[in-house]
Design a protein around this motif. Structure first.
Motif, short mmCIF file in Angstrom:
data_model
loop_
_atom_site.label_atom_id
_atom_site.label_comp_id
_atom_site.label_asym_id
_atom_site.label_seq_id
_atom_site.Cartn_x
_atom_site.Cartn_y
_atom_site.Cartn_z
N GLY A 128 0.82 -1.21 0.00
CA GLY A 128 0.00 0.00 0.00
C GLY A 128 0.85 1.25 0.00
N GLY A 129 1.97 1.21 0.74
CA GLY A 129 2.86 2.36 0.76
C GLY A 129 3.52 2.61 -0.58
N LEU A 130 3.89 1.54 -1.27
CA LEU A 130 4.56 1.69 -2.57
C LEU A 130 3.63 2.30 -3.62
N PHE A 131 2.34 2.14 -3.44
CA PHE A 131 1.37 2.70 -4.40
C PHE A 131 0.50 3.75 -3.71
N SER A 132 1.16 4.68 -3.04
CA SER A 132 0.45 5.65 -2.21
C SER A 132 0.60 7.09 -2.69
N GLY A 133 0.96 7.27 -3.94
CA GLY A 133 1.17 8.63 -4.44
C GLY A 133 -0.05 9.52 -4.32
N TRP A 134 -1.22 8.92 -4.25
CA TRP A 134 -2.47 9.69 -4.19
C TRP A 134 -2.75 10.26 -2.79
N ILE A 135 -2.11 9.72 -1.75
CA ILE A 135 -2.46 10.09 -0.38
C ILE A 135 -2.26 11.58 -0.12
N GLY A 136 -1.14 12.12 -0.60
CA GLY A 136 -0.84 13.52 -0.33
C GLY A 136 -1.80 14.50 -0.96
N ARG A 137 -2.61 14.03 -1.92
CA ARG A 137 -3.55 14.94 -2.59
C ARG A 137 -4.94 14.88 -1.98
N VAL A 138 -5.15 14.03 -0.99
CA VAL A 138 -6.47 13.93 -0.35
C VAL A 138 -6.65 15.12 0.60
N ARG A 139 -7.74 15.84 0.45
CA ARG A 139 -8.04 16.99 1.31
C ARG A 139 -9.05 16.64 2.40
N ARG A 140 -10.01 15.77 2.11
CA ARG A 140 -10.99 15.37 3.13
C ARG A 140 -10.35 14.28 4.00
N GLN A 141 -9.39 14.67 4.80
CA GLN A 141 -8.59 13.69 5.53
C GLN A 141 -9.39 12.98 6.61
N GLY A 142 -10.33 13.66 7.26
CA GLY A 142 -11.16 13.01 8.26
C GLY A 142 -12.03 11.92 7.64
N LEU A 143 -12.67 12.24 6.52
CA LEU A 143 -13.48 11.24 5.82
C LEU A 143 -12.61 10.08 5.36
#
Length: 431
Positions: A283-298
């Protein structure tokens, strides 16, 4: 054009390595990751040595309490100290304490002392050093980056830690199969010197100008942090869902029994224990999308619901490989939730309280899985291991979904991102 278009796609999918351009973070990332491999080697060697000395699983279980008590006490106190002094100095001092404790383990094994009380004492010292350094390191990260890069930095750190969690025990098995315990502890000492180097090379990280914390880092300071947490629904609920995720759904206490009764014996238990970590690394190796998430609580709530459902589905399987695959899905979801929990904490809490809140986080992270082991074991005695496994996953998903619905502040939470560094600083000032 096709080749050029492929670059943005890969950056969206693959692990974001941009935070490694920050020299201070890069050294901290290397130091913690490498030292954590050695820490995992010792985490295997100590219980094996204690069992060999005593022939009793009771004393191996006591090791868990010897680790947990310092984590709770000094995790809270260490976070308070991190708010009162230069965090670089505190990280270096606590890292030296951990290294000295590892030296003690090495010495007792090399000399063949076989003194149970001495091992317990040294393990408590090692846990104390870890309990102080962990919230300190967590409070340092948001001082190194603008807020919109903190999630990517946390993802890198968690991915390396999960890789160490997988690789360290395997390395320990190889070492213990060929040599004695002193080699395992000696390897940990050597690897941990990389953390000493990383902490020494950090720039000074004192309290921010105008935000110096009044008083001393005692009980009153710890209580101030807890009072702040109680008044902040976003932070408080992020801790609640974390406790539910680990305390309700964690199935690892059931792995030995179900490996024996359902999945074919000793070989299966190793795969079950490794499955969550394998999923987290992938999951970490394919996590490039995480930093672009703005609704972090959801995103936090959704990822924990996925974790619970994946665990429940794995508990229904009679094929070992199907169970491993589903646990790996759960591990990937757990990595995502861990990144968002840490990122919300680091970007929401003000810097003058960040160490203390990070200390509470350390206690929750340490205690949650142990509560999960207790819950799973008690339910297994009453209702059977299979029921305990599946119920835990489903209950986690339902409870976290209900908490999310009852916590609109958490569900709506977005980090307050600006073009400057956190608290208005330029991140270059601490690199």
């Amino acid at each position: 054009m096709a080749a050029g278009a492929a670059v943005p796609v890969s950056r969206r999918l693959l692990l974001d390595t941009a935070p490694l351009r920050n020299p201070a973070y890069r050294r901290l990332w290397i130091g913690h990751g490498v030292s954590f491999i050695g820490f995992q080697v010792t985490a295997v060697a100590v219980p094996v040595q204690v069992y060999e000395m005593t022939g009793s699983s009771f004393w191996v279980g006591v090791l868990g309490m010897v680790n947990l008590v310092p984590l709770v006490v000094f995790g809270l106190w260490g976070g308070a100290v991190a708010d009162h002094m230069d965090r670089r100095r505190l990280l270096l001092a606590s890292s030296v304490l951990t290294w000295v404790a590892t030296l003690g383990l090495f010495a007792q094994a090399l000399l063949g002392l076989e003194l149970l009380w001495l091992i317990m004492l040294v393990v408590a010292l090692q846990a104390t050093g870890f309990a102080i350094s962990s919230p300190t390191r967590g409070a340092i990260i948001p001082r190194l980056f603008p807020l919109d890069e903190v999630a990517a930095a946390n993802t890198l750190s968690y991915t390396f830690s999960q890789a160490a969690t997988l690789g360290g025990p395997l390395l320990a098995g190889l070492v213990l199969a060929r040599w004695d315990y002193s080699w395992a502890y000696g390897l940990d000492m050597v690897l941990f010197t990389v953390m000493l180097w990383a902490a020494f090379r950090l720039p000074p990280i004192p309290p921010l100008a105008g935000e110096e914390v009044q008083g001393s880092p005692g009980l009153r300071s710890v209580l101030e942090g807890l009072r702040f947490l109680w008044t902040q629904p976003v932070l408080l609920m992020s801790f609640v869902v974390d406790i539910i995720a680990m305390g309700v759904a964690m199935p690892r206490a059931l792995f030995p029994e179900l490996a024996d009764t359902r999945f074919g014996g000793d070989e299966a238990v190793g795969w079950l224990f490794a499955a969550i970590g394998i999923g987290a690394v992938l999951g970490g190796l394919f996590s490039g999308w995480i930093g672009r998430v703005r609704r972090q609580g959801l995103a936090l709530v959704v990822s924990i619901v996925v974790w619970g459902l994946a665990v429940a589905a794995a508990g229904l399987q009679h094929s070992l490989w199907a169970a491993i695959a589903l646990l790996a899905v759960g591990g990937a979801a757990d990595l995502v939730s861990a990144v968002f929990r840490q990122t919300i904490l680091q970007t929401y809490a003000p810097d003058e309280l960040r160490g203390r809140i990070q200390g509470v986080f350390t206690v929750v992270v340490a205690g949650g899985p142990r509560l999960g082991d207790l819950r799973a074991g008690v339910m297994a005695v009453a209702f059977g291991a299979g029921v305990s496994w599946v119920f835990g996953g489903l209950a986690c998903a339902v409870l976290v979904a209900l908490v999310g619905l009852a916590s609109p502040a958490l569900m709506r939470y977005r980090p307050n991102v600006s073009d400057s560094g956190p608290e208005g600083r330029s991140p270059e000032q601490v690199t």
